[in-house]
Design an enzyme around this catalytic site. Structure first.
Site, PDB file in Angstrom:
ATOM      1  N   ARG A  43       0.986  -1.203   0.037  1.00  0.00           N
ATOM      2  CA  ARG A  43       0.095   0.115  -0.106  1.00  0.00           C
ATOM      3  C   ARG A  43       0.821   1.487   0.106  1.00  0.00           C
ATOM      4  O   ARG A  43       0.352   2.286  -0.627  1.00  0.00           O
ATOM      5  CB  ARG A  43      -1.034   0.214   1.277  1.00  0.00           C
ATOM      6  CG  ARG A  43      -2.105  -1.125   1.117  1.00  0.00           C
ATOM      7  CD  ARG A  43      -3.040  -0.751   2.123  1.00  0.00           C
ATOM      8  NE  ARG A  43      -3.899  -1.888   2.321  1.00  0.00           N
ATOM      9  CZ  ARG A  43      -5.001  -1.905   3.257  1.00  0.00           C
ATOM     10  NH1 ARG A  43      -5.253  -0.968   3.898  1.00  0.00           N
ATOM     11  NH2 ARG A  43      -5.821  -2.974   3.238  1.00  0.00           N
ATOM     12  N   ASP A 145     -16.053   9.165   9.060  1.00  0.00           N
ATOM     13  CA  ASP A 145     -14.654   8.378   8.826  1.00  0.00           C
ATOM     14  C   ASP A 145     -13.707   9.210   9.080  1.00  0.00           C
ATOM     15  O   ASP A 145     -13.540  10.306   8.995  1.00  0.00           O
ATOM     16  CB  ASP A 145     -14.922   7.548   7.427  1.00  0.00           C
ATOM     17  CG  ASP A 145     -14.058   6.228   7.557  1.00  0.00           C
ATOM     18  OD1 ASP A 145     -14.860   5.042   7.639  1.00  0.00           O
ATOM     19  OD2 ASP A 145     -12.901   6.341   7.556  1.00  0.00           O
TER      20      ASP A 145
HETATM   21  C1  LIG Z   1     -13.975  -2.124   7.556  1.00  0.00           C
HETATM   22  S1  LIG Z   1     -14.389  -0.445   7.425  1.00  0.00           S
HETATM   23  C2  LIG Z   1     -16.136  -0.451   8.288  1.00  0.00           C
HETATM   24  C3  LIG Z   1     -17.330   0.002   7.376  1.00  0.00           C
HETATM   25  C4  LIG Z   1     -18.555  -0.351   7.820  1.00  0.00           C
HETATM   26  N1  LIG Z   1     -18.616   0.437   9.412  1.00  0.00           N
HETATM   27  C5  LIG Z   1     -19.235  -1.880   7.742  1.00  0.00           C
HETATM   28  O1  LIG Z   1     -19.093  -2.290   8.954  1.00  0.00           O
HETATM   29  O2  LIG Z   1     -19.357  -2.289   6.772  1.00  0.00           O
HETATM   30  C6  LIG Z   1     -13.581   0.290   8.672  1.00  0.00           C
HETATM   31  C7  LIG Z   1     -13.414   1.681   8.674  1.00  0.00           C
HETATM   32  O3  LIG Z   1     -13.125   2.343   9.981  1.00  0.00           O
HETATM   33  C8  LIG Z   1     -12.377   3.643   9.693  1.00  0.00           C
HETATM   34  N2  LIG Z   1     -11.603   3.917  10.575  1.00  0.00           N
HETATM   35  C9  LIG Z   1     -10.313   3.325  10.886  1.00  0.00           C
HETATM   36  N3  LIG Z   1      -9.801   3.950  12.205  1.00  0.00           N
HETATM   37  C10 LIG Z   1     -10.525   4.822  12.515  1.00  0.00           C
HETATM   38  C11 LIG Z   1     -10.518   5.964  13.316  1.00  0.00           C
HETATM   39  N4  LIG Z   1      -9.588   5.843  14.173  1.00  0.00           N
HETATM   40  N5  LIG Z   1     -11.578   6.862  13.418  1.00  0.00           N
HETATM   41  C12 LIG Z   1     -12.610   6.807  12.611  1.00  0.00           C
HETATM   42  N6  LIG Z   1     -12.652   5.730  11.584  1.00  0.00           N
HETATM   43  C13 LIG Z   1     -11.669   4.983  11.514  1.00  0.00           C
HETATM   44  C14 LIG Z   1     -11.603   3.093   8.313  1.00  0.00           C
HETATM   45  O4  LIG Z   1     -11.200   4.323   7.328  1.00  0.00           O
HETATM   46  C15 LIG Z   1     -12.569   2.386   7.751  1.00  0.00           C
HETATM   47  O5  LIG Z   1     -13.460   3.100   6.570  1.00  0.00           O
END
Ligand SMILES: C[S@@+](CC[C@H](N)C(=O)[O-])C[C@H]1O[C@@H](n2cnc3c(N)ncnc32)[C@H](O)[C@@H]1O
Length: 277
Positions: A43, A145
């Site tokens: 990445r 996000d």
């Molecule tokens: C796997 S996705 C989950 C998407 C959705 N909630 C679902 O369950 O389908 C995880 C998301 O968490 C976000 N994320 C990771 N660390 C974070 C943080 N410290 N604060 C806010 N969002 C975060 C990532 O950018 C990503 O878009």
């Protein structure tokens, strides 16, 4: 030990990985396992190419400048954004049940705190429209996000058709436009859905969340898995004042919080209520 695979385009040492691991933990709470080395290499190599750099050390030097635009790109590169419409469908039934259990509420405030590319907040909007039988249901959906790139995609609401093909024809018709000509193979969510969702760049680690009022429901799904238990606890503790006394917290299917039982209590399968309730 300083190792670097010789077949790689860029020199990438264990020490580089350790620095990156510490940085992303500090900025996003993301706890990278040692097994993620290849993922990190692949990445971030893209970022080295974009920036015209020759080594990971040069990239880390760039990140040492707190004002560098690369800071956000770095974070965006290391998040995992997998999402899908009506993922873990039982939560949308629980959401509709919550609407029916609270007929006196004038407005439902819902926070989707790891909204990724938008499938989750738009699914919440669809469930609300279906339950209330109109395109202006009494809901406010805040979709946040940490990753600015996915939020931009979420705002646009444009998806490849494959992402929605498992939805019923009824849902497809009610909530999406199908692209034609140059846009064939794409769908766009209807503006009525977009009008229900407010997007915001927000780091769950930050201390000052910009909300005046608490929420009825917090969707916090499939993000805690990237955090270690102390970080999960800190985030959960911050949720407490932002969730109404009768509110619900939805977690992902592989997330559970027995280590935060003083804050939240499991009501049923991955649906939590405040421990005080
Ligand atoms: C796997 S996705 C989950 C998407 C959705 N909630 C679902 O369950 O389908 C995880 C998301 O968490 C976000 N994320 C990771 N660390 C974070 C943080 N410290 N604060 C806010 N969002 C975060 C990532 O950018 C990503 O878009």
């Amino acid at each position: 030990m300083q190792t670097s695979r010789s077949d790689r385009e860029f020199h990438f040492t264990d020490s580089n990985f350790a620095t990156i691991k510490a940085l992303i933990y500090d900025r996003a709470g993301i706890n990278l396992a040692e097994t993620k080395k290849d993922m990190v290499y692949s990445r971030l190599s893209r970022r080295l190419r974009v920036n015209g750099l020759n080594s990971f050390q040069q990239y880390l030097d760039l990140l040492a400048d707190p004002a560098s635009d690369e800071q956000q790109e770095f974070v965006n590169s290391l998040t995992t954004n997998l999402a899908s419409f009506f993922r873990e469908a039982h939560h949308f039934d629980a959401l509709k049940a919550y609407f029916s259990e609270h007929p006196d509420k004038k407005k439902f405030r819902i926070w989707c705190c790891a909204a990724s590319t938008g499938e989750e907040p738009y699914s919440i909007a669809m469930a609300a429209i279906e339950y209330f039988g109109c395109y202006n249901p009494p809901v406010e959906i805040l979709a946040s996000d940490l990753d600015t790139k996915v939020l931009e995609k979420a705002r646009q609401g444009v998806y490849a058709f494959e992402r929605v093909e498992s939805l019923s024809d009824q849902r497809l018709k009610a909530f999406f436009f199908r692209g034609k000509g140059n846009n064939s193979g794409l769908v766009k969510v209807k503006s009525e859905l977009q009008d229900l969702v407010f997007f915001l760049n927000l780091n769950l680690l930050n201390n000052n969340w910009p909300f005046d009022d608490p929420f009825d429901i917090i969707f916090c799904r499939n993000v805690m898995i990237y955090f270690d238990k102390p970080t999960q606890y800190k985030v959960l503790k911050k949720f407490v004042p932002y969730l109404k006394e009768d509110g619900l917290l939805f977690a992902g299917h592989s997330e559970s919080f027995p280590h935060a039982s003083d804050l939240f209590r499991l009501r049923k399968h991955t649906v939590y209520v405040k421990a005080t309730k």
